[in-house]
Structure formats: C-alpha cells, structure tokens
Scaffold this active site. Structure first.
Site, mmCIF file in Angstrom:
data_model
loop_
_atom_site.group_PDB
_atom_site.id
_atom_site.type_symbol
_atom_site.label_atom_id
_atom_site.label_comp_id
_atom_site.label_asym_id
_atom_site.label_seq_id
_atom_site.Cartn_x
_atom_site.Cartn_y
_atom_site.Cartn_z
ATOM 1 N N TYR A 62 -14.649 1.254 -14.722
ATOM 2 C CA TYR A 62 -15.186 0.321 -15.626
ATOM 3 C C TYR A 62 -14.001 -0.951 -15.851
ATOM 4 C CZ TYR A 62 -16.540 -0.903 -20.557
ATOM 5 O OH TYR A 62 -16.980 -1.325 -21.750
ATOM 6 N N LYS A 79 -18.493 -1.193 -13.364
ATOM 7 C CA LYS A 79 -19.091 -1.644 -14.301
ATOM 8 C C LYS A 79 -18.224 -3.173 -14.698
ATOM 9 C CE LYS A 79 -19.940 -1.009 -19.287
ATOM 10 N NZ LYS A 79 -20.194 -0.434 -20.589
#
Length: 299
Positions: free
Chosen positions: A142, A170
């Site tokens: 992330y 992400k």
C-alpha cells in the site's frame, strides 16, 4: 518466478467500512450484508481491515470479528479476500502477518509502506523482503505517501514488485504523475497495479492498471465494475464519460475524512444502522452527505 504471480488482482476491490450499532459495537449482520451487496454489484473481492474499516480504532477481538465475517462471505462467493496488515516496525508487521494463518480463506495481505518512521527506499525494500518470507499469503504493497510520509519512485516500486511473494501495489500517490506512468509502462512479471486514489481510477485503468481498491465503490459498485470492464475492452467511448462521472462522485465522497461520508450515504440508503465513526474521526456533515447523494443520483 514471483510467488505472487498466480494471484489475479484484476477488477474492483471494496475496502469495507465497519458498521456500528447505536451502542457503538460492530454491526456484524450489516457488515455481512454489505459484503454480499458489493459482490452482487460486480466487485472482484473485498478488503477487510483497511483504512476505510477504521482498523486502527478496533481492538483485536473486533478485528477478528470483521475478518471472520468477510472470510465467510468470500468463501461462500468464491471472491478474493484481502486483509489489511502491517505496522511501522518490521517485527510487529511480521507478527500481524503470521496471524493471518488463522484465516485460510485470506488470499492476500494489504501492507502499508512503514508509516511515520520514513525509512530509505532500501529500508522499505528490506522491510517487505522480510515480510514476504513469513507471510502465509502474497503481499499487496500500500503506497500512500500522504499518509506514510514516504514517497517511493517508480524504480523503488519496481524493486518491490520484483520480490518473491509481492503480487501488487495499491497506488495512492495523490496524482497520476511521472512515476505512475513509468511504473505502469514497465511492470515486473507477476506484479499488478491497483488504483488507490478513487478519483484517478479511470486514467490509471487507461494506463494499464489491473483494477482498484476503492472506498467509494461501496456506492454504485456496478458502475465501477463497468468502468473497469470498458477500459479492459478498449471501449473508450463508454469509459471516458463514465470515468468522469465516477470521479465527481468520488470527489464528493472524500470531501471529509474517509470513511465518514461513505458511512453517511450508506446510512441514508438504509444499508447500515448508524453513520457512526470512532474518534478521532467525526461523523460527516449533512451537507457532505447530501452532496455525495446528489452526485450518486447523477449516475
């Protein structure tokens, strides 16, 4: 070959909110219903214990409850379950990943670049190399610099994507800039990019992102799935106007700290029992919820 290469991340993944009862407890039945609703709408998977779930404000028993509900739904529906994990320190992050062995349905772990401590790019690489060794599931990095204080360029993300056991990122860089373009133009084998900034989903898909992890996809899930399918099919005439409309809706959803507006809209729709969030977050204003509902109606 990258051990995460067999994991298909294509499509829209919804990081579920944690609904609360009026007493402030987790509304497990509402959570289960939400999970089914977004999968009915065409989501490829759900994310438990993401930022949108207010995971930092849940105790261990509550986190287990949320994960258990999401695991049960994904088992029933054959959907990908991703679970949020990680910590600022590598040892603590390892421990959080080892605990995922309790959930055999989990298919991936969403792990934030170490927040606040701001290690070097080499330190981030060493951190994820260690985590990949102990994790029972492939990792999705992330990358969210406006929360972590750590910005990584395309080369650093490419190095992370080359690690055995890292399946994707992400990408929530706050824009679609040079590094996003460079990364998507030269991806390591078995490594995929998921859009993490909701308003930039359409351009990220146009550049080759596999899909997205998007809080605003609680709302109009089918339209987000339609957008992903349109870009995948090369249907620009359908994708471009839909992408703009969804970006306007997403902008309204993020007018106040996430997930307050999402919860306000879900409550207004009768899908969760209260719009409540836990401190230090505050419930969304009536004006913000009204604006988001208006944008949603335009779809």
């Amino acid at each position: 070959m990258n051990a995460g290469a067999g994991l298909c991340l294509r499509g829209i993944h919804v990081p579920l909110v944690t609904p609360f009862t009026r007493a402030g407890d987790i509304a497990a039945e509402a959570l289960e219903a939400l999970a089914h609703e977004v999968l009915d709408g065409g989501a490829a998977g759900i994310v438990a214990l993401g930022t949108t779930a207010e995971a930092a404000m849940l105790d261990e028993a509550e986190r287990d409850l949320v994960t258990g509900v999401c695991a049960r739904v994904c088992a029933e529906r054959g959907a990908l379950l991703t679970v949020g994990a990680g910590a600022s320190g590598t040892r603590a992050a390892e421990a959080s990943l080892v605990r995922l062995a309790r959930w055999p349905r989990a298919g991936a772990a969403l792990v934030t670049v170490p927040p606040f401590v701001r290690p070097s790019a080499a330190g981030v690489l060493a951190h994820f190399a260690r985590l990949a060794e102990v994790s029972p599931v492939p990792l999705i990095v992330y990358h969210v610099p406006y929360r972590t204080g750590q910005s990584l360029d395309a080369a650093a993300l490419r190095a992370l994507g080359s690690l055995d056991g890292v399946a994707g990122v992400k990408y929530a860089g706050g824009s679609v800039g040079q590094d996003a373009v460079a990364l998507l133009g030269d991806l390591p084998d078995g490594f995929e990019v998921l859009a993490g900034d909701d308003a930039y989903l359409s351009p990220m898909l146009a550049l080759g992102a596999a899909g997205g992890i998007l809080a605003s996809a609680h709302l109009a899930t089918a339209r987000f799935a339609e957008l992903a399918g349109a870009w995948r099919a090369g249907d620009v005439a359908r994708a471009r106007p839909l992408g703009h409309a969804l970006a306007r809706m997403s902008e309204a959803v993020f007018a106040e700290p996430n997930p307050a507006v999402v919860k306000g809209v879900l409550h207004a729709q009768g899908r969760i029992p209260t719009p409540g969030v836990r401190l230090p977050l505050l419930p969304a204003s009536e004006a913000a919820v009204k604006a988001a509902l208006e944008r949603l109606a335009e779809l």
